[in-house]
Each structure stands twice: as C-alpha cells, then as structure tokens.
Design a protein around this motif. Structure first.
Motif, short mmCIF file in Angstrom:
data_model
loop_
_atom_site.label_atom_id
_atom_site.label_comp_id
_atom_site.label_asym_id
_atom_site.label_seq_id
_atom_site.Cartn_x
_atom_site.Cartn_y
_atom_site.Cartn_z
N LYS A 1 30.91 -65.28 -51.88
CA LYS A 1 32.28 -65.81 -51.94
C LYS A 1 32.37 -66.91 -52.99
O LYS A 1 33.35 -67.00 -53.74
CB LYS A 1 32.69 -66.35 -50.56
CG LYS A 1 34.10 -66.93 -50.52
CD LYS A 1 34.43 -67.47 -49.14
CE LYS A 1 35.81 -68.11 -49.13
NZ LYS A 1 36.13 -68.68 -47.78
N THR A 2 31.36 -67.75 -53.05
CA THR A 2 31.33 -68.83 -54.05
C THR A 2 31.29 -68.26 -55.46
O THR A 2 31.97 -68.75 -56.37
CB THR A 2 30.09 -69.72 -53.83
OG1 THR A 2 30.15 -70.29 -52.51
CG2 THR A 2 30.04 -70.84 -54.86
N ILE A 3 30.51 -67.19 -55.65
CA ILE A 3 30.41 -66.55 -56.97
C ILE A 3 31.77 -65.99 -57.38
O ILE A 3 32.20 -66.13 -58.54
CB ILE A 3 29.36 -65.42 -56.95
CG1 ILE A 3 27.99 -65.97 -56.55
CG2 ILE A 3 29.29 -64.73 -58.30
CD1 ILE A 3 27.45 -67.05 -57.44
N VAL A 4 32.47 -65.38 -56.45
CA VAL A 4 33.80 -64.82 -56.72
C VAL A 4 34.78 -65.94 -57.08
O VAL A 4 35.60 -65.81 -58.01
CB VAL A 4 34.32 -64.02 -55.52
CG1 VAL A 4 35.78 -63.61 -55.73
CG2 VAL A 4 33.46 -62.78 -55.30
N GLU A 5 34.72 -67.05 -56.35
CA GLU A 5 35.61 -68.18 -56.63
C GLU A 5 35.35 -68.75 -58.03
O GLU A 5 36.28 -69.10 -58.76
CB GLU A 5 35.42 -69.26 -55.57
CG GLU A 5 35.96 -68.86 -54.20
CD GLU A 5 35.63 -69.89 -53.14
OE1 GLU A 5 34.83 -70.82 -53.43
OE2 GLU A 5 36.16 -69.77 -52.02
N LEU A 6 34.08 -68.82 -58.41
CA LEU A 6 33.75 -69.31 -59.75
C LEU A 6 34.24 -68.34 -60.83
O LEU A 6 34.63 -68.77 -61.91
CB LEU A 6 32.23 -69.51 -59.87
CG LEU A 6 31.66 -70.71 -59.12
CD1 LEU A 6 30.14 -70.71 -59.18
CD2 LEU A 6 32.21 -72.02 -59.70
N ASP A 7 34.23 -67.06 -60.51
CA ASP A 7 34.70 -66.06 -61.47
C ASP A 7 36.21 -66.19 -61.67
O ASP A 7 36.71 -65.94 -62.78
CB ASP A 7 34.37 -64.66 -60.96
CG ASP A 7 34.69 -63.58 -61.97
OD1 ASP A 7 33.94 -63.46 -62.95
OD2 ASP A 7 35.70 -62.86 -61.78
N GLN A 8 36.92 -66.59 -60.64
CA GLN A 8 38.36 -66.79 -60.77
C GLN A 8 38.66 -67.98 -61.67
O GLN A 8 39.65 -67.99 -62.41
CB GLN A 8 38.99 -66.99 -59.38
CG GLN A 8 38.92 -65.74 -58.51
CD GLN A 8 39.42 -66.00 -57.10
OE1 GLN A 8 39.55 -67.15 -56.67
NE2 GLN A 8 39.70 -64.93 -56.37
#
Length: 226
Positions: free
Chosen positions: A3-10
């Motif tokens: 989830k953290t990786i996805v948030e950073l990608d956003q």
C-alpha cells in the motif's frame, strides 16, 4: 507495505514500476526504510532518493545506526516486501548483544522471513541454529518444541546433552526421531496441568504420547496412548 509503494507511485509516477524492476535487495531496503518512516510526507519527498541512493545510505538515513548484518539479511529476504513488523524486529534483534546466538543463526540462514525470525526468537539460545529453524519451520511447532524441551529436562534429561543433540538435526524427520529417542529415556508423571487447556498429539514424531502444556508454568501432563 505494498500500500505504501502504491501511495508513493501516486505522488511520484513510475515509482512502483521502478520498484518492481529493481533487485530483490533494493526492494527489501526500500521496504525496510518505509517500515520505520511513519511520516508519509517525508516518504513522498524521499521517493527519488529511495530509488537512486546506495543501499547503505538508505538504511543509514532510516535507522541512523545500521545493525551489522542488516543489509545481508535483507538481501536474503526474498522478492516480496514483508509485514512492517519483520523489519523492526530484524533490526532490534541484530542490534541486541543479548541475541548473539540468534544473530549468528540469522547470518547463516539461506533465507529469512517473519516466521523464521519469530521461530529464532522463541527457541532457547542453545538450540538457535539454521538446521533447527528449518526443522521446526513454524511458530506452532516451535511452541511444541520449546515445551518438549522443558518437559524432558523436568523429567531428568541433561539439558546440555539434549541441546547438543537438537542442534545436530537439519529436518523434521530427524527432529521427530530425536523426540522419540529422548522421550524413551524418561518416566513421565502426571502433574497439575489441566487437560482442559487442550490435549494435542505431537506434530513432531512423538507418537507414543499425548501431551498438554501449561504455557504459563511449563508444567506438562503426559498420558500413554491406548
């Protein structure tokens, strides 16, 4: 962690793709850094840093004092990010002088994950070896192993001799045969342990007995099977 990786990608488009294309070690180093940084704004600002900085530099910023062996353990932690607890427990364990035997085993294991880490922390220090970790391989079986060790010692077995024998095993079959051999040397007596706490058949080869363990007092009751 994903989830953290996805948030950073956003926040920084392309971060997730770069993360997935990176080496297993860099994935784990990034995950370890994200696990200890609770300020999401700081993480967003560090997105490019996480993708481009040297591994030791990333860990030094996240942990200030990088535990000896942390980077090597992360390199053997596989391709997928673990639960955040894995990284914090791993760092604390590697930083603790009282966990010298566990640290030695971590450095010798071909791979490390949260289950193996928990198993190592549960085992008595004198039997913390890679072979024993591979033999018990899960938390539930480790609880059984620890209880059986205490039971055998209470029943008169020499603890040092038993530990020496246990550290020689490298798989479940060998461990099962070991329990049978050492149990055959003992005369088990009923104790005040209540069967209501749950009687289970040993999952480690001790087929001649049923046993129940009071985890608070380490008192055990043994009954011969019909």
């Amino acid at each position: 962690m994903l989830k953290t990786i996805v948030e950073l990608d956003q926040y920084r488009p392309g971060f997730a793709g770069a993360y997935l294309r990176s080496s297993n070690e860099r994935r784990q180093v990034i995950a370890a850094a994200c696990a200890v940084q609770r300020d999401q704004e700081v993480l967003r600002e560090d997105a490019d840093f996480l993708l481009n900085a040297r591994h030791h530099t990333i860990l030094a910023k996240a942990y200030r004092r990088v535990p000896t062996g942390l980077r090597g353990a992360l390199a053997r932690a596989g391709a997928q990010p673990h639960d955040k607890r894995f990284y914090s427990i791993l760092a604390r364990t590697l930083n603790s002088p009282s966990h010298a035997r566990i640290v030695q085993a971590i450095n010798q294991l071909p791979s490390i994950d949260l289950t193996r880490l928990c198993v190592l922390r549960m085992l008595p220090p004198e039997v913390c070896t890679p072979g024993v970790v591979e033999a018990v391989d899960d938390v539930r079986t480790t609880k059984d192993a620890v209880a059986l060790i205490e039971l055998l010692v209470i029943s008169g077995v020499d603890r040092h001799a038993l530990a020496t024998a246990i550290t020689a095993v490298s798989d479940k079959r060998q461990l099962g045969r070991l329990w049978d051999r050492w149990a055959a040397r003992c005369v088990f007596l009923h104790s005040r342990c209540s069967p209501a706490r749950g009687i289970t058949r040993s999952r480690m080869g001790l087929t001649s007995v049923r046993w129940s363990v009071d985890t608070e007092t380490a008192r055990c009751a043994i009954w011969s099977m019909c």
